[in-house]
Enzyme design. Structure first.
Site, PDB file in Angstrom:
ATOM      1  N   ASP A 137     -34.905  96.918  17.842  1.00 57.80           N
ATOM      2  CA  ASP A 137     -35.235  97.300  19.376  1.00 57.80           C
ATOM      3  C   ASP A 137     -36.546  96.641  19.648  1.00 57.80           C
ATOM      4  O   ASP A 137     -36.861  96.307  20.658  1.00 57.80           O
ATOM      5  CB  ASP A 137     -34.988  98.705  19.595  1.00 57.80           C
ATOM      6  CG  ASP A 137     -35.464  98.995  20.781  1.00 57.80           C
ATOM      7  OD1 ASP A 137     -34.990  98.806  21.788  1.00 57.80           O
ATOM      8  OD2 ASP A 137     -36.310 100.002  20.900  1.00 57.80           O
ATOM      9  N   GLU A 174     -28.923  94.616  17.379  1.00 56.56           N
ATOM     10  CA  GLU A 174     -30.546  95.023  17.190  1.00 56.56           C
ATOM     11  C   GLU A 174     -30.942  94.923  15.565  1.00 56.56           C
ATOM     12  O   GLU A 174     -31.897  94.378  15.295  1.00 56.56           O
ATOM     13  CB  GLU A 174     -30.697  96.477  17.655  1.00 56.56           C
ATOM     14  CG  GLU A 174     -30.760  96.414  19.315  1.00 56.56           C
ATOM     15  CD  GLU A 174     -31.045  97.764  19.775  1.00 56.56           C
ATOM     16  OE1 GLU A 174     -31.687  98.123  20.997  1.00 56.56           O
ATOM     17  OE2 GLU A 174     -30.680  98.747  19.058  1.00 56.56           O
TER      18      GLU A 174
END
EC number: 3.1.26.3
Length: 231
Positions: free
Chosen positions: A47, A119
């Site tokens: 992220d 991610e």
């Protein structure tokens, strides 16, 4: 398709197989096989990596955009809905390691799992590969998605624009209502229909796979009608 074959399609020759296996491991699989590590920690790192590279892309390509506009656009790009669509675009779900229960419930199609794994995989590439390979991965996935979609349109806040018009007219009777919601089986999503009402009358209608998206589309429809009536 094996994990190695999948990533070779993106020009990635894996050095540390363990970190990529971890990036693809859901809790349900770990619980069933007594595997210690899942993708959650890598998801956390991924992220941050995506935030950084998307921020850099926006900063370099939108030189006149204010900070607030850049932040909103970045949020639109790295949100769960967008990342899950990217994961579907590259068939990432086919190599995710899931427990039998998640397989039966089609966990490989769930937006929350797909976005998390995208991610995590990005983090694995960040740790295992050169920056050149990482940038190539981001360009061929998230930036490719951006090019295919009008994200400038996604960035436009129709609800705020409509609210400003209503306030300028000294009115406070703007109301959004959820008219219906239905399950779209082929996409495994809930589609919402939202109306926007002025003076007790329905002025706009919009649909979307979230209440926010449907509300934005309803506001857009209302704005179009107001502009036409003003001519």
């Amino acid at each position: 398709m094996t994990m190695h074959e999948f990533f070779e399609n993106f020009g990635i020759k894996i050095n540390d197989s363990k970190i990529f296996s971890t990036a693809l491991t859901h809790n349900s699989y770990a619980n069933e096989t007594k595997t210690k590590e899942t993708y959650q920690r890598l998801e956390f790192l991924g992220d941050a990596v995506l935030q950084m590279y998307v921020s850099k892309f926006l900063y370099l390509n939108f030189t006149n955009a204010p900070e607030g506009k850049l932040t909103k656009t970045r949020s639109d790009i790295v949100r769960q809905e967008t990342l899950s669509e990217i994961a579907k675009m590259i068939d990432l779900g086919k190599i995710i390691r899931l427990g039998q229960g998640e397989i039966k419930s089609k966990g490989y199609e769930k937006p929350s799992i797909l976005s998390d794994v995208y991610e995590a995989v990005t983090a694995a590439i960040y740790l295992d590969q050169t920056e050149e390979v990482l940038i190539s991965w981001i360009k061929s996935t998230i930036f490719k998605y951006i090019e295919k979609n009008d994200y400038k349109e996604l960035n436009h806040d129709y609800k705020s624009e409509l609210q400003e018009i209503i306030q300028a007219e000294i009115r406070s009777d703007l109301e959004y209502r959820v008219e219906s919601q239905k399950h779209i089986e082929k996409d495994n999503k809930i589609e919402y229909t939202v109306s926007v009402n002025l003076d007790g009358k329905k002025y706009g209608i919009g649909t979307g796979f979230s209440k926010q998206e449907a509300s934005q589309n309803a506001a857009k429809d209302c704005l179009n009608k107001l502009k036409k009536s003003a001519k």
